[in-house]
Design an enzyme around this catalytic site. Sequence first.
Site, PDB file in Angstrom:
ATOM      1  N   TYR A   1       0.857  -1.179   0.000  1.00  0.00           N
ATOM      2  CA  TYR A   1       0.000   0.000   0.000  1.00  0.00           C
ATOM      3  C   TYR A   1       0.897   1.234   0.000  1.00  0.00           C
ATOM      4  O   TYR A   1       1.908   1.270   0.716  1.00  0.00           O
ATOM      5  CB  TYR A   1      -0.902   0.032   1.241  1.00  0.00           C
ATOM      6  CG  TYR A   1      -2.095  -0.890   1.179  1.00  0.00           C
ATOM      7  CD1 TYR A   1      -3.067  -0.737   0.192  1.00  0.00           C
ATOM      8  CD2 TYR A   1      -2.275  -1.901   2.122  1.00  0.00           C
ATOM      9  CE1 TYR A   1      -4.169  -1.573   0.135  1.00  0.00           C
ATOM     10  CE2 TYR A   1      -3.374  -2.744   2.075  1.00  0.00           C
ATOM     11  CZ  TYR A   1      -4.322  -2.566   1.075  1.00  0.00           C
ATOM     12  OH  TYR A   1      -5.415  -3.399   1.014  1.00  0.00           O
TER      13      TYR A   1
ATOM     14  N   HIS B   1     -11.206  -5.670  -5.776  1.00  0.00           N
ATOM     15  CA  HIS B   1     -10.916  -5.783  -4.341  1.00  0.00           C
ATOM     16  C   HIS B   1     -11.968  -6.634  -3.636  1.00  0.00           C
ATOM     17  O   HIS B   1     -12.348  -6.379  -2.491  1.00  0.00           O
ATOM     18  CB  HIS B   1     -10.836  -4.397  -3.700  1.00  0.00           C
ATOM     19  CG  HIS B   1      -9.815  -4.296  -2.600  1.00  0.00           C
ATOM     20  ND1 HIS B   1      -8.545  -3.827  -2.809  1.00  0.00           N
ATOM     21  CD2 HIS B   1      -9.872  -4.607  -1.278  1.00  0.00           C
ATOM     22  CE1 HIS B   1      -7.867  -3.844  -1.673  1.00  0.00           C
ATOM     23  NE2 HIS B   1      -8.648  -4.322  -0.732  1.00  0.00           N
TER      24      HIS B   1
ATOM     25  N   ARG C   1     -14.978  -4.794  -2.224  1.00  0.00           N
ATOM     26  CA  ARG C   1     -14.801  -4.054  -0.978  1.00  0.00           C
ATOM     27  C   ARG C   1     -14.439  -2.581  -1.201  1.00  0.00           C
ATOM     28  O   ARG C   1     -14.247  -1.849  -0.235  1.00  0.00           O
ATOM     29  CB  ARG C   1     -13.726  -4.735  -0.126  1.00  0.00           C
ATOM     30  CG  ARG C   1     -14.163  -6.086   0.377  1.00  0.00           C
ATOM     31  CD  ARG C   1     -13.003  -6.954   0.835  1.00  0.00           C
ATOM     32  NE  ARG C   1     -12.420  -6.563   2.107  1.00  0.00           N
ATOM     33  CZ  ARG C   1     -12.903  -6.881   3.299  1.00  0.00           C
ATOM     34  NH1 ARG C   1     -14.026  -7.575   3.402  1.00  0.00           N
ATOM     35  NH2 ARG C   1     -12.276  -6.523   4.416  1.00  0.00           N
TER      36      ARG C   1
END
Length: 372
Positions: free
Chosen positions: A125, A250, A253
Amino acid sequence: MCLADFERAAAAVLPPDVRDFIAGGSGGEITLDANRAALDRVFLLPRILRDVTEVSTRTRLLGTPAALPIAVAPIAYHRLVHPDGEIATARAARAAGAPFTASTLSSVPIEEITAVGGTVWFQLYWLRDTARTLDLVRRAEDAGCSAIVLTVDVPWMGRRLRDVRNRFTLPGHVRAANVETGAAAHERSANASALAVHTSRTFSSALTWSSVAALRKLTGLPLVLKGVLAPEDALRAAEFGVDAVVVSNHGGRQLDGAVPSVDALPEVARAVSGSCEVLLDSGIRSGPDVLRALALGASGVLVGRPLLWGLAADGEAGAARVLELLAEELRDALGLAGCDGVAAAARLRTVRAGSSVERSPEAWAPRARAEV
């Protein structure tokens, strides 16, 4: 007997808020449900009179041999469901010969995960602090990870209503072992998920193609972009020197209403036209699902939630059995479709429910009768 059995077994032992955190999607969960429905609309056109005495599931993913065209998807906080956490799931992946993708938000340090052995990819991330982000990359390299998987669809966490209603927080014994989280993920909020608050403070919403270029320059490891749905973005990723894209929403999500991943897959595969690998994520629950993805242009798939259901139900043995089931089901599906291996699956054609036969992304043309 099937992956759904593990989800039911996990539901019997997990606290309801943890179960909701894993199972839930964003918004009205339209995309979450659509992922499964879209896969169920894909039908395969099996070939007959092929010698399938020997059927192999072996392949290569990101240049590395793999026993299956399957990798474990990055999922945060495995210790939410079992004390052994990522150590157990990494061991299960190693035993299955499948790459394991360790999350930035794993609950076990990356160094302990790679110490298990096997092929480990590191999911990244992009943090607000770019220096810390790049330090994570170097740390993953030093630990022995063999690829960097940059998640590109989370400028902030999607509005996951189950977590908001549950006022979800991490329990005290679970933390993000690779990054400093402070107390935010553990503090209950009146009208929010503590994890959403934490990620909004930690993740950068300024991740751009310039960031991808900087990352490509920094690391010599294979670079993967996870969260690609538009074919234009996939093509641009290939132009930036990315080694693979993961077609993913995802797991339903993030953006609710985003296209089901499997519906986006064929156009992405056509757009990159072999210039980088294409993997599929979101909704894979069986060997036939893997075969569907291969027939539609993927070189492999990522599987996430089922590994946590297996881990919750029976620790490392449960996670290992999930991968064993997928291997058994994939070999069965390949043979029944007339394929002696993964490469042959790319030549299968598919039918969408209510539609006519589609060509596979791999070019197909009638051949001389003796060759068919």
